[in-house]
Scaffold this active site. Structure first.
Site, PDB file in Angstrom:
ATOM      1  N   HIS A   1      55.909  47.931   5.476  1.00 37.43           N
ATOM      2  CA  HIS A   1      54.736  48.428   4.646  1.00 37.43           C
ATOM      3  C   HIS A   1      54.452  47.055   3.806  1.00 37.43           C
ATOM      4  O   HIS A   1      55.040  45.947   4.133  1.00 37.43           O
ATOM      5  CB  HIS A   1      55.475  49.220   3.394  1.00 37.43           C
ATOM      6  CG  HIS A   1      56.327  50.204   3.846  1.00 37.43           C
ATOM      7  ND1 HIS A   1      55.871  51.351   3.964  1.00 37.43           N
ATOM      8  CD2 HIS A   1      57.638  50.352   3.893  1.00 37.43           C
ATOM      9  CE1 HIS A   1      56.844  52.161   4.316  1.00 37.43           C
ATOM     10  NE2 HIS A   1      57.875  51.429   4.368  1.00 37.43           N
TER      11      HIS A   1
ATOM     12  N   HIS B   1      62.501  47.140   8.538  1.00 38.83           N
ATOM     13  CA  HIS B   1      63.776  48.020   8.214  1.00 38.83           C
ATOM     14  C   HIS B   1      63.936  49.338   8.507  1.00 38.83           C
ATOM     15  O   HIS B   1      63.158  50.001   8.963  1.00 38.83           O
ATOM     16  CB  HIS B   1      63.651  47.830   6.375  1.00 38.83           C
ATOM     17  CG  HIS B   1      62.576  48.695   6.016  1.00 38.83           C
ATOM     18  ND1 HIS B   1      61.368  48.244   5.892  1.00 38.83           N
ATOM     19  CD2 HIS B   1      62.462  50.255   5.341  1.00 38.83           C
ATOM     20  CE1 HIS B   1      60.410  49.243   5.257  1.00 38.83           C
ATOM     21  NE2 HIS B   1      61.257  50.383   5.173  1.00 38.83           N
TER      22      HIS B   1
ATOM     23  N   HIS C   1      60.674  47.348  -1.336  1.00 39.37           N
ATOM     24  CA  HIS C   1      61.469  48.384  -1.811  1.00 39.37           C
ATOM     25  C   HIS C   1      62.962  47.820  -2.497  1.00 39.37           C
ATOM     26  O   HIS C   1      63.251  46.664  -2.107  1.00 39.37           O
ATOM     27  CB  HIS C   1      62.158  49.094  -0.518  1.00 39.37           C
ATOM     28  CG  HIS C   1      61.326  50.010   0.297  1.00 39.37           C
ATOM     29  ND1 HIS C   1      61.230  51.402   0.165  1.00 39.37           N
ATOM     30  CD2 HIS C   1      60.289  49.394   1.223  1.00 39.37           C
ATOM     31  CE1 HIS C   1      59.965  51.456   1.197  1.00 39.37           C
ATOM     32  NE2 HIS C   1      59.860  50.422   1.900  1.00 39.37           N
TER      33      HIS C   1
ATOM     34  N   CYS D   1      65.659  54.631  -3.929  1.00 37.02           N
ATOM     35  CA  CYS D   1      64.601  53.817  -3.589  1.00 37.02           C
ATOM     36  C   CYS D   1      63.482  53.777  -4.434  1.00 37.02           C
ATOM     37  O   CYS D   1      62.831  54.768  -4.707  1.00 37.02           O
ATOM     38  CB  CYS D   1      64.302  54.232  -2.195  1.00 37.02           C
ATOM     39  SG  CYS D   1      63.058  53.052  -1.451  1.00 37.02           S
TER      40      CYS D   1
ATOM     41  N   GLU E   1      60.070  50.740  10.348  1.00 41.48           N
ATOM     42  CA  GLU E   1      58.962  50.527   9.631  1.00 41.48           C
ATOM     43  C   GLU E   1      58.772  49.332   8.879  1.00 41.48           C
ATOM     44  O   GLU E   1      59.784  48.776   8.482  1.00 41.48           O
ATOM     45  CB  GLU E   1      58.325  51.833   9.184  1.00 41.48           C
ATOM     46  CG  GLU E   1      59.303  52.225   7.793  1.00 41.48           C
ATOM     47  CD  GLU E   1      58.853  53.760   7.201  1.00 41.48           C
ATOM     48  OE1 GLU E   1      58.156  54.606   7.838  1.00 41.48           O
ATOM     49  OE2 GLU E   1      59.215  53.853   5.993  1.00 41.48           O
TER      50      GLU E   1
END
Length: 159
Positions: free
Chosen positions: A71, A109, A75, A123, A69
């Site tokens: 975003h 990732h 992260h 995370c 996915e």
């Protein structure tokens, strides 16, 4: 966001065995029946409206993997236990205990544990964040044009 604990002023939470903490629930990785991931759990360690971020612990069982996915948020990952491999953008890397991984915004990732041991990682993300985006067929074709990425993704589940 759902599944976030409310503000907790607990000053100290003792560690338990096997990377668990007092007062922290072990949650499913996601509520998604499409089998886009395998054998992974999450714990929300710090989530408070006064923080700009959230710290979570994910544990991938041997042979398991997170969702492929991307975003709009980045992260910051610290491998806390085990070994595995990760895809970040167009790079596949071996990861092990104490390694740091930065996942830039809008970057594909995925994390995978080795077959013989769990992969556990912290995370850190923004407290307010967007929902994950899954790859479309053209995105997958672009990633799989690289033989190393294609080999990494070869065992991904069918959508």
């Amino acid at each position: 966001m759902h599944d976030r604990p409310t503000s907790d002023t607990t000053v100290h939470r003792r560690a338990r065995a096997d990377y668990r903490w007092e007062g922290v629930d072990e949650l499913p990785y996601k509520d998604d029946g499409r089998a886009l991931f395998k054998s992974i759990t999450r714990q929300i360690l710090f989530s408070d409206p006064k923080l700009a971020g959230e710290l979570r612990y994910f544990e991938v069982a041997p042979g398991g993997f997170s969702t492929l996915e991307r975003h709009e948020h980045m992260h910051a990952v610290l491998i806390l236990r085990g070994r595995g491999r990760c895809l970040v953008g167009r790079e596949v890397r071996e990861v092990a205990t104490r390694d740091l991984v930065t996942v830039p915004a809008m970057t594909w990732h995925q994390f995978r544990a080795t077959a013989g041991e769990p992969l556990g990682f912290l995370c850190m993300v923004n407290a307010s964040r967007d929902k994950p985006q899954l790859p479309l067929p053209d995105d997958l074709a672009g990633l799989e044009a690289d033989p190393e990425i294609a080999a990494f993704l070869r065992n991904r589940p069918k959508e």
